[in-house]
Design a protein around this motif. Structure first.
Motif, PDB file in Angstrom:
ATOM      1  N   SER A 206     -32.427 -30.121  28.046  1.00 31.37           N
ATOM      2  CA  SER A 206     -31.112 -30.437  28.622  1.00 31.37           C
ATOM      3  C   SER A 206     -30.639 -31.803  28.128  1.00 31.37           C
ATOM      4  N   ALA A 207     -29.320 -32.000  28.170  1.00 32.67           N
ATOM      5  CA  ALA A 207     -28.727 -33.252  27.682  1.00 32.67           C
ATOM      6  C   ALA A 207     -28.086 -33.970  28.859  1.00 32.67           C
ATOM      7  N   HIS A 208     -28.438 -35.236  29.052  1.00 37.65           N
ATOM      8  CA  HIS A 208     -27.919 -35.930  30.233  1.00 37.65           C
ATOM      9  C   HIS A 208     -26.405 -36.110  30.118  1.00 37.65           C
ATOM     10  N   PRO A 209     -25.680 -35.731  31.184  1.00 34.00           N
ATOM     11  CA  PRO A 209     -24.222 -35.672  31.071  1.00 34.00           C
ATOM     12  C   PRO A 209     -23.475 -36.951  31.427  1.00 34.00           C
ATOM     13  N   SER A 210     -24.156 -37.990  31.881  1.00 30.31           N
ATOM     14  CA  SER A 210     -23.419 -39.148  32.406  1.00 30.31           C
ATOM     15  C   SER A 210     -23.069 -40.163  31.323  1.00 30.31           C
ATOM     16  N   ASP A 211     -21.766 -40.387  31.143  1.00 34.24           N
ATOM     17  CA  ASP A 211     -21.321 -41.468  30.250  1.00 34.24           C
ATOM     18  C   ASP A 211     -21.649 -42.836  30.846  1.00 34.24           C
ATOM     19  N   PRO A 212     -21.300 -43.082  32.128  1.00 34.99           N
ATOM     20  CA  PRO A 212     -21.583 -44.414  32.690  1.00 34.99           C
ATOM     21  C   PRO A 212     -23.071 -44.781  32.685  1.00 34.99           C
TER      22      PRO A 212
ATOM     23  N   THR B 299     -18.157 -47.284  44.632  1.00 35.02           N
ATOM     24  CA  THR B 299     -16.960 -47.554  43.825  1.00 35.02           C
ATOM     25  C   THR B 299     -16.672 -46.335  42.950  1.00 35.02           C
ATOM     26  N   THR B 300     -15.414 -45.966  42.871  1.00 35.61           N
ATOM     27  CA  THR B 300     -15.095 -44.766  42.081  1.00 35.61           C
ATOM     28  C   THR B 300     -15.019 -45.116  40.590  1.00 35.61           C
ATOM     29  N   LEU B 301     -15.152 -44.093  39.766  1.00 36.32           N
ATOM     30  CA  LEU B 301     -15.024 -44.304  38.318  1.00 36.32           C
ATOM     31  C   LEU B 301     -13.625 -44.821  38.007  1.00 36.32           C
ATOM     32  N   GLY B 302     -12.633 -44.338  38.764  1.00 37.99           N
ATOM     33  CA  GLY B 302     -11.251 -44.788  38.560  1.00 37.99           C
ATOM     34  C   GLY B 302     -11.104 -46.279  38.821  1.00 37.99           C
ATOM     35  N   GLU B 303     -11.769 -46.777  39.850  1.00 39.64           N
ATOM     36  CA  GLU B 303     -11.702 -48.215  40.142  1.00 39.64           C
ATOM     37  C   GLU B 303     -12.403 -49.027  39.057  1.00 39.64           C
ATOM     38  N   LEU B 304     -13.498 -48.502  38.535  1.00 37.01           N
ATOM     39  CA  LEU B 304     -14.250 -49.235  37.501  1.00 37.01           C
ATOM     40  C   LEU B 304     -13.465 -49.306  36.191  1.00 37.01           C
ATOM     41  N   GLU B 305     -12.820 -48.209  35.844  1.00 32.46           N
ATOM     42  CA  GLU B 305     -12.133 -48.200  34.547  1.00 32.46           C
ATOM     43  C   GLU B 305     -10.947 -49.163  34.536  1.00 32.46           C
ATOM     44  N   ALA B 306     -10.444 -49.504  35.750  1.00 36.13           N
ATOM     45  CA  ALA B 306      -9.216 -50.314  35.824  1.00 36.13           C
ATOM     46  C   ALA B 306      -9.484 -51.792  36.066  1.00 36.13           C
TER      47      ALA B 306
ATOM     48  N   LEU C  83     -13.392 -42.389  29.900  1.00 30.79           N
ATOM     49  CA  LEU C  83     -13.527 -41.174  29.090  1.00 30.79           C
ATOM     50  C   LEU C  83     -14.228 -40.037  29.838  1.00 30.79           C
ATOM     51  N   ALA C  84     -14.642 -40.283  31.077  1.00 30.70           N
ATOM     52  CA  ALA C  84     -15.369 -39.248  31.829  1.00 30.70           C
ATOM     53  C   ALA C  84     -14.388 -38.354  32.589  1.00 30.70           C
ATOM     54  N   ALA C  85     -14.748 -37.102  32.690  1.00 31.63           N
ATOM     55  CA  ALA C  85     -14.087 -36.151  33.598  1.00 31.63           C
ATOM     56  C   ALA C  85     -12.559 -36.195  33.483  1.00 31.63           C
ATOM     57  N   SER C  86     -11.874 -36.114  34.623  1.00 33.40           N
ATOM     58  CA  SER C  86     -10.410 -36.108  34.657  1.00 33.40           C
ATOM     59  C   SER C  86      -9.957 -37.173  35.650  1.00 33.40           C
ATOM     60  N   PRO C  87      -8.668 -37.568  35.622  1.00 31.07           N
ATOM     61  CA  PRO C  87      -8.221 -38.585  36.590  1.00 31.07           C
ATOM     62  C   PRO C  87      -8.509 -38.180  38.035  1.00 31.07           C
ATOM     63  N   GLN C  88      -8.321 -36.911  38.360  1.00 28.17           N
ATOM     64  CA  GLN C  88      -8.571 -36.483  39.742  1.00 28.17           C
ATOM     65  C   GLN C  88     -10.040 -36.669  40.117  1.00 28.17           C
ATOM     66  N   LEU C  89     -10.940 -36.287  39.195  1.00 33.53           N
ATOM     67  CA  LEU C  89     -12.373 -36.427  39.479  1.00 33.53           C
ATOM     68  C   LEU C  89     -12.776 -37.898  39.541  1.00 33.53           C
ATOM     69  N   ARG C  90     -12.197 -38.715  38.664  1.00 32.51           N
ATOM     70  CA  ARG C  90     -12.549 -40.147  38.663  1.00 32.51           C
ATOM     71  C   ARG C  90     -12.020 -40.841  39.909  1.00 32.51           C
ATOM     72  N   ASN C  91     -11.003 -40.256  40.501  1.00 35.73           N
ATOM     73  CA  ASN C  91     -10.410 -40.833  41.703  1.00 35.73           C
ATOM     74  C   ASN C  91     -11.317 -40.686  42.923  1.00 35.73           C
ATOM     75  N   VAL C  92     -12.171 -39.661  42.928  1.00 34.61           N
ATOM     76  CA  VAL C  92     -13.074 -39.464  44.074  1.00 34.61           C
ATOM     77  C   VAL C  92     -14.548 -39.619  43.703  1.00 34.61           C
ATOM     78  N   GLY C  93     -14.881 -39.444  42.442  1.00 33.00           N
ATOM     79  CA  GLY C  93     -16.284 -39.496  42.026  1.00 33.00           C
ATOM     80  C   GLY C  93     -16.801 -40.929  42.052  1.00 33.00           C
ATOM     81  N   SER C  94     -17.924 -41.150  42.716  1.00 30.87           N
ATOM     82  CA  SER C  94     -18.494 -42.501  42.821  1.00 30.87           C
ATOM     83  C   SER C  94     -19.460 -42.745  41.673  1.00 30.87           C
ATOM     84  N   ILE C  95     -19.697 -44.022  41.402  1.00 35.87           N
ATOM     85  CA  ILE C  95     -20.648 -44.354  40.335  1.00 35.87           C
ATOM     86  C   ILE C  95     -22.068 -43.947  40.745  1.00 35.87           C
ATOM     87  N   GLY C  96     -22.406 -44.112  42.039  1.00 35.88           N
ATOM     88  CA  GLY C  96     -23.745 -43.684  42.498  1.00 35.88           C
ATOM     89  C   GLY C  96     -23.941 -42.195  42.281  1.00 35.88           C
TER      90      GLY C  96
END
Ligand code: FAD
Ligand code: SF4
Length: 295
Positions: free
Chosen positions: A138-144, A58-65, A79-92
């Protein structure tokens, strides 16, 4: 490089997984990941939301909506990345993204790369960790990931079920990995309990398209509230109580993060557990219960 597109998990046989490719493609380009076999897992990783179950594809875009998703996770995705990245980036893929530490990305022979030095500790570390920052800061970068940790999510992989807390580990002398996944282990699904209330707050350099300097997730279940933080440790960081912020060990350039974390934890508590926020604040008013929420 060979690109494989299996249609069944039984066909898996090594290689590097790619889903949306938003992290793994830059890593391949920069030679930080080297493989002769790239395995496109989009056909075999479930995608979609059904009650508390979320396909790892599932993409971040699908989860946020989706209104079924707890607020903390929706907001962390939004709040993560950009709409384009959330449109293809998966939660896994998001949970397994590599560190953004610039020394690591620039291939300095640092501790996380198997060396014996943390270049960030001695050098530029404004965006680095305030907890567990030795030997790697290092600082973990994942908001989800922080949101899912506060929500007590469980993962199902091709090999097992595990709480999300057990997905992550701190690097050690004999193992520099930050996750516990075995080679070839694929995340298939997440189970995300529904809290009574939850929230995600994020401090970042820009209001959009920026990794978390500090992200704070809070989730209230029954009479307890769980907190988890992004951007403060090499892995998503759980707080049993806000007082644990006193145990932070910031570097000279990251002291400001502790102050931000205090403010965001306090605001997140206010968002999920307003019942205890009297004008004088929870500390003074309810010392014995100060970080417990009421139904
Ligand atoms: C410019 C930029 C800004 C960003 N900002 C943020 C931000 O503010 N907050 C935030 O949280 N994230 C941020 N991200 C990260 C982004 O959300 C992730 O890159 C994205 O979600 C990864 O998903 P993907 O499907 O593209 O993963 P991929 O790039 O395909 O894979 C990422 C990693 O996960 C592995 N993988 C993928 N799927 C699976 C699976 N199902 N099981 C096992 N392993 C798997 C891959 O092998 C790889 O190691 C940002 C990324 C970029 C490029
Ligand atoms: S913070 Fe970690 S990844 Fe960055 S230079 Fe130090 S050891 Fe390497």
């Amino acid at each position: 490089m060979e690109l494989l597109r299996p249609s069944d998990v039984a066909e898996l046989d090594g290689g590097v997984f790619i889903h949306g490719g938003t992290d793994v493609v830059p890593l391949l380009r920069d030679g930080l990941v080297v493989t002769e076999k790239l395995v496109d897992v989009r056909e075999i990783v479930p995608r979609g939301i059904e009650g508390t179950r979320i396909g790892a594809g599932t993409t971040l875009g699908e989860l946020e909506a989706d209104p079924q998703i707890p607020e903390a996770l929706r907001e962390a995705c939004r709040l993560a990345a950009s709409p384009q990245l959330r449109n293809v980036g998966s939660i896994g893929g998001n949970l397994l993204q590599a560190t953004r530490c610039w020394y690591w990305r620039l291939k300095f022979p640092c501790y996380l790369h198997g060396g014996d030095r943390c270049h960030a500790r001695e050098g530029q570390h404004r965006e680095h960790a305030v907890f567990a920052n030795t030997p790697c800061a290092s600082a973990h970068p994942s908001d989800p990931a922080a949101a899912l940790l506060s929500l007590g999510a469980t993962l199902r992989t091709t090999q097992r079920e595990l709480p999300i807390a057990d997905l992550y580990r701190l690097p050690t002398a004999d193992n520099r990995e930050l996750t516990t996944l075995e080679p070839g282990e694929l995340i298939l699904e997440l189970d995300v309990p529904q809290p009574q209330a939850s929230a995600y707050l994020k401090a970042m350099d820009r209001q959009r398209w920026s990794f978390p300097l500090v992200g704070v997730a809070a989730a209230r279940f029954g009479d307890g509230t769980r907190f988890a933080l992004a951007g403060v440790a090499p892995i998503p960081w759980a707080l049993d109580s806000p007082e644990e912020l006193d145990a932070a060990t910031p570097l000279p350039g990251t002291e400001y993060k502790v102050e931000i974390a205090r403010a965001l934890v306090s605001r997140a508590l206010e968002a999920v557990a307003p019942a205890y926020l009297a004008p004088s604040g929870p500390r003074e008013r309810y010392p014995q219960l100060r970080w417990r929420a009421r139904r």
